[in-house]
Design a protein around this motif. Sequence first.
Motif, mmCIF file in Angstrom:
data_model
loop_
_atom_site.group_PDB
_atom_site.id
_atom_site.type_symbol
_atom_site.label_atom_id
_atom_site.label_comp_id
_atom_site.label_asym_id
_atom_site.label_seq_id
_atom_site.Cartn_x
_atom_site.Cartn_y
_atom_site.Cartn_z
ATOM 1 N N UNK A 180 0.847 -1.195 0.000
ATOM 2 C CA UNK A 180 0.000 0.000 0.000
ATOM 3 C C UNK A 180 0.879 1.240 0.000
ATOM 4 N N UNK A 181 0.668 2.091 -0.988
ATOM 5 C CA UNK A 181 1.339 3.390 -1.011
ATOM 6 C C UNK A 181 0.350 4.387 -0.403
ATOM 7 N N UNK A 182 0.690 4.905 0.773
ATOM 8 C CA UNK A 182 -0.221 5.741 1.561
ATOM 9 C C UNK A 182 -0.163 7.185 1.080
ATOM 10 N N UNK A 183 -1.346 7.788 0.922
ATOM 11 C CA UNK A 183 -1.432 9.196 0.504
ATOM 12 C C UNK A 183 -0.809 10.098 1.571
ATOM 13 N N UNK A 184 -0.203 11.148 1.133
ATOM 14 C CA UNK A 184 0.384 12.126 2.030
ATOM 15 C C UNK A 184 -0.686 12.673 2.988
ATOM 16 N N UNK A 185 -0.347 12.770 4.258
ATOM 17 C CA UNK A 185 -1.251 13.329 5.260
ATOM 18 C C UNK A 185 -2.257 12.348 5.842
ATOM 19 N N UNK A 186 -2.215 11.081 5.413
ATOM 20 C CA UNK A 186 -3.192 10.111 5.924
ATOM 21 C C UNK A 186 -2.536 8.983 6.725
ATOM 22 N N UNK A 187 -1.267 9.157 7.078
ATOM 23 C CA UNK A 187 -0.523 8.100 7.753
ATOM 24 C C UNK A 187 -1.196 7.642 9.051
ATOM 25 N N UNK A 188 -1.646 8.559 9.882
ATOM 26 C CA UNK A 188 -2.304 8.199 11.144
ATOM 27 C C UNK A 188 -3.562 7.372 10.915
ATOM 28 N N UNK A 189 -4.373 7.789 9.959
ATOM 29 C CA UNK A 189 -5.586 7.040 9.634
ATOM 30 C C UNK A 189 -5.229 5.646 9.113
ATOM 31 N N UNK A 190 -4.213 5.599 8.265
ATOM 32 C CA UNK A 190 -3.800 4.302 7.710
ATOM 33 C C UNK A 190 -3.316 3.371 8.817
ATOM 34 N N UNK A 191 -2.515 3.889 9.740
ATOM 35 C CA UNK A 191 -2.003 3.058 10.847
ATOM 36 C C UNK A 191 -3.161 2.471 11.659
ATOM 37 N N UNK A 192 -4.195 3.267 11.930
ATOM 38 C CA UNK A 192 -5.374 2.771 12.644
ATOM 39 C C UNK A 192 -6.079 1.682 11.862
ATOM 40 N N UNK A 193 -6.241 1.908 10.561
ATOM 41 C CA UNK A 193 -6.870 0.909 9.705
ATOM 42 C C UNK A 193 -6.032 -0.371 9.693
ATOM 43 N N UNK A 194 -4.713 -0.227 9.588
ATOM 44 C CA UNK A 194 -3.813 -1.378 9.529
ATOM 45 C C UNK A 194 -3.929 -2.238 10.785
ATOM 46 N N UNK A 195 -4.015 -1.609 11.949
ATOM 47 C CA UNK A 195 -4.173 -2.369 13.200
ATOM 48 C C UNK A 195 -5.455 -3.204 13.156
ATOM 49 N N UNK A 196 -6.546 -2.617 12.675
ATOM 50 C CA UNK A 196 -7.817 -3.356 12.579
ATOM 51 C C UNK A 196 -7.728 -4.489 11.555
ATOM 52 N N UNK A 197 -7.070 -4.239 10.430
ATOM 53 C CA UNK A 197 -6.943 -5.256 9.384
ATOM 54 C C UNK A 197 -6.096 -6.434 9.868
#
Length: 179
Positions: A7-24
């Motif tokens: 996954x190439x994460x969009x700039x500025x969304x790292x925190x949201x992605x990390x939360x999603x990743x923990x759930x996944x």
Amino acid sequence: MTLVIQHKVRSGTLGQYEGWLRRAVKAARHQPGHLGVNVIRPDGGGDTFTTVVRFAQASQLQAWIDSAERAALIAEVQPLLEEGDHPLVYNDAEFWFTPFNSYQPPRWKQACVTFLVILPLALLVPLLWQPLFKLQPWLGGYVASNVVITASIVLLVVYLFMPAATRLFSGWLRAGGTQ
């Protein structure tokens, strides 16, 4: 079986992605046949996460890929990604030496790591089985003992030691290649 997702994460969304990743990751861990998850975070300043999910059987991996739960998770993360979800399926033997950047190490390096994994097992595993072979002479016969010893070594290499050795030597395996 191994599922590799980049996954190439969009700039500025790292925190949201990390939360999603923990759930996944938590959701994947609850699936039948799940053997483990490794998350490789981007190197200094990068934005590409690689997630490695292992399952015992191809059918169990396919059930996770096709599940409504995973589909919902992917739909949720899409807005956070630059290039979408890129899952690749490998059998474990293929995955041992296939780094995430598609660089294949030289065969001599693969042979060195394989040798370092198999040699200690080839010396130790027969010794560990000797007490059982003495108790059960039919199991200690030439064919039976070799089947037991070889099966033990193969299972230990495929499921335990080779994945760990590949991670341990990943820098050396990639050194000198185009990355």
